[in-house]
Enzyme design. Structure first.
Site, PDB file in Angstrom:
ATOM      1  N   SER A   1      50.144 127.912  72.727  1.00  0.00           N
ATOM      2  CA  SER A   1      50.500 126.702  73.463  1.00  0.00           C
ATOM      3  C   SER A   1      50.604 125.446  72.597  1.00  0.00           C
ATOM      4  CB  SER A   1      49.504 126.470  74.584  1.00  0.00           C
ATOM      5  OG  SER A   1      48.213 126.273  74.043  1.00  0.00           O
TER       6      SER A   1
ATOM      7  N   HIS B   1      51.983 131.321  78.638  1.00  0.00           N
ATOM      8  CA  HIS B   1      53.096 130.420  78.312  1.00  0.00           C
ATOM      9  C   HIS B   1      54.409 131.168  78.075  1.00  0.00           C
ATOM     10  CE1 HIS B   1      51.303 126.405  78.073  1.00  0.00           C
ATOM     11  NE2 HIS B   1      50.189 127.028  77.736  1.00  0.00           N
TER      12      HIS B   1
ATOM     13  N   LYS C   1      51.738 128.244  85.755  1.00  0.00           N
ATOM     14  CA  LYS C   1      52.609 127.516  84.824  1.00  0.00           C
ATOM     15  C   LYS C   1      54.064 127.653  85.281  1.00  0.00           C
ATOM     16  CE  LYS C   1      49.214 127.269  81.221  1.00  0.00           C
ATOM     17  NZ  LYS C   1      48.294 128.142  80.527  1.00  0.00           N
TER      18      LYS C   1
HETATM   19  C1  LIG Z   1      46.783 128.206  80.718  1.00  0.00           C
HETATM   20  C2  LIG Z   1      46.277 129.457  80.172  1.00  0.00           C
HETATM   21  C3  LIG Z   1      45.338 130.223  80.868  1.00  0.00           C
HETATM   22  C4  LIG Z   1      44.731 129.745  82.156  1.00  0.00           C
HETATM   23  O1  LIG Z   1      45.593 129.942  83.218  1.00  0.00           O
HETATM   24  P1  LIG Z   1      45.238 129.275  84.634  1.00  0.00           P
HETATM   25  O2  LIG Z   1      46.061 130.033  85.599  1.00  0.00           O
HETATM   26  O3  LIG Z   1      45.606 127.842  84.532  1.00  0.00           O
HETATM   27  O4  LIG Z   1      43.788 129.476  84.838  1.00  0.00           O
HETATM   28  C5  LIG Z   1      44.938 131.426  80.329  1.00  0.00           C
HETATM   29  N1  LIG Z   1      45.418 131.870  79.151  1.00  0.00           N
HETATM   30  C6  LIG Z   1      46.316 131.150  78.436  1.00  0.00           C
HETATM   31  C7  LIG Z   1      46.834 131.695  77.152  1.00  0.00           C
HETATM   32  C8  LIG Z   1      46.769 129.917  78.916  1.00  0.00           C
HETATM   33  O5  LIG Z   1      47.649 129.218  78.224  1.00  0.00           O
END
Ligand SMILES: *Cc1c(COP(=O)(O)O)cnc(C)c1O
Length: 396
Positions: A186, A214, A244
């Site tokens: 990210s 992502h 996301k």
């Molecule tokens: C954002 C993210 C999460 C968390 O996801 P949520 O649904 O917001 O809890 C987990 N792993 C990675 C790699 C992320 O970027």
């Protein structure tokens, strides 16, 4: 009395953070999280969300949530295993499996919970986990929870992975060994080298676990990084988030029927935390339908990302090594980066500074998250503001 004890503990720690400028002040959005958001009564172009496809406030998803809420109510009423599993949850899991090209899938209340649940359901203190050093916080916590030996592997360094895997196997100390990586990282927007990872995993008999939070909805025409490389049958665990690109909330693990059956009896957030709301499940189904129906939004996301990256480069910014829409603008020094972000917001562009310790010292950056929802006009305005602030702070 106990209130005083806590106060004595927290006061100096909070003061220290505030003095060092490390206490994060949270901005409140006075409306939906769209390409433009309202903060402090002012509209700014939003370059900070993970709402890649603009689905978070899509009318069709909103309607699906309303319909399901009317049909099922606002809450699931129980954990899945007691009596919180509704038709809509099963429908969602079937849809996810179809979307990810796997036998089955299991939905959780968040992506974070997936990593809490799935890793510790399979890995134990007799095992080892090889983990990329830049993996997401929830992976790190999930690994810790499992009690397995955690072996950090240099970021995207396949020689280091080979060496660590060989050493772990030859030590004879572990029952199972797993490699875990983000699908898309990210902070830099780089993509896991899955073909090489699969080769190494096959050589050493590693389990493979890809958290594609992502990448899902972004890579592989939306189906994710694993699909992008055509490796759907080679990765044991495919983790994704529904919060996301999908635009709602929740997470999932996709894999074999057997794995999903196991998680349904061993993943603790599934067993001990109430199911996601029916409205959320319905909105997620609608989002995946939209994604499977057409690549239009994914195409627009990539087109916008290309336009923004090229524009920033042309002005003279360093956008790093990103291979995805994540567009860091590397400024360098921490205080300049913070000042840069502050000036952007003043000029109507909401992009957050990310500095040490989240990224290495001296590589402070402003991270831009273009989405399918941004118009060319918005992106042109973003570029004009970057040029103005860049010149004012002598960064370009
Ligand atoms: C954002 C993210 C999460 C968390 O996801 P949520 O649904 O917001 O809890 C987990 N792993 C990675 C790699 C992320 O970027």
């Amino acid at each position: 009395m106990s209130g005083k004890v806590l106060e004595n503990i927290l006061t100096p720690q909070l003061e220290e953070l505030r003095e060092k400028g490390l206490y994060n002040i949270i901005d409140t959005l006075e409306g939906p999280n769209g390409p433009v958001v309202k903060i402090g009564g002012k509209e700014v172009i939003n370059m900070s969300s993970n709402n890649y496809l603009g689905l978070a406030n899509d009318e069709r998803l909103v309607q699906a949530a309303i319909d399901a809420t009317k049909q099922y109510g606002v809450g699931a009423g129980a954990v899945r295993t007691i009596n919180g599993t509704m038709t809509i949850h099963e429908e969602l899991e079937k849809k996810i499996a179809e979307f990810k090209h796997t036998e089955a899938a299991i939905a959780f209340q968040s992506g974070f919970n997936c990593n809490m649940g799935a890793i510790s359901a399979v890995m134990t203190k007799k095992d080892a986990i090889l983990s990329d050093e830049l993996n997401h916080a929830s992976i790190i916590d999930g690994c810790r929870l499992s009690g397995a030996k955690i072996i950090r592997v240099k970021h995207q360094d396949m020689d280091d992975l080979w060496r660590a895997a060989k050493e772990a196997v030859e030590s004879g100390a572990y029952e199972k060994i797993m490699y875990i990586t983000d699908g898309v990282f990210s902070m830099d927007g780089d993509v896991a080298k899955l073909p090489e990872i699969v080769e190494i995993a096959e050589t050493f008999g590693l389990l493979t676990y890809v958290d594609d939070a992502h990448g899902s909805g972004v890579m592989g025409n939306g189906a994710g990084t694993v699909k992008h490389f055509g490796l759907s049958d080679k990765i044991d665990f495919q983790i994704g988030t529904l919060s996301k690109a999908i635009g709602v909330v929740g997470g999932y693990v996709a894999g074999t029927r057997q794995l999903i059956d196991w998680l349904k009896v061993r993943a603790r957030p599934f067993l001990f935390s109430t199911a996601m709301t029916p409205g959320s499940a319905a909105a997620c189904i609608k989002a995946i339908d939209i994604l499977m129906d057409s690549t239009e939004r994914v195409d627009r996301l990539w087109e916008n990302a290309r336009y923004l990256k090229e524009g920033l480069k042309k002005i003279g910014f360093n956008t790093g090594q990103s291979e995805t829409p994540i567009t860091p603008c590397i400024i360098g020094e921490e205080t300049v980066t913070q000042e840069f972000s502050r000036r952007l917001i003043e000029e109507g562009v909401y992009a957050k500074a990310i500095t040490y310790p989240t990224v290495p010292k001296g590589t402070g950056r402003v991270r831009n998250m273009p989405t399918a929802g941004h118009t060319k006009e918005m992106l042109d305005q973003v570029l004009a503001v970057y040029q103005k602030v860049g010149e004012a702070l002598s960064v370009i």
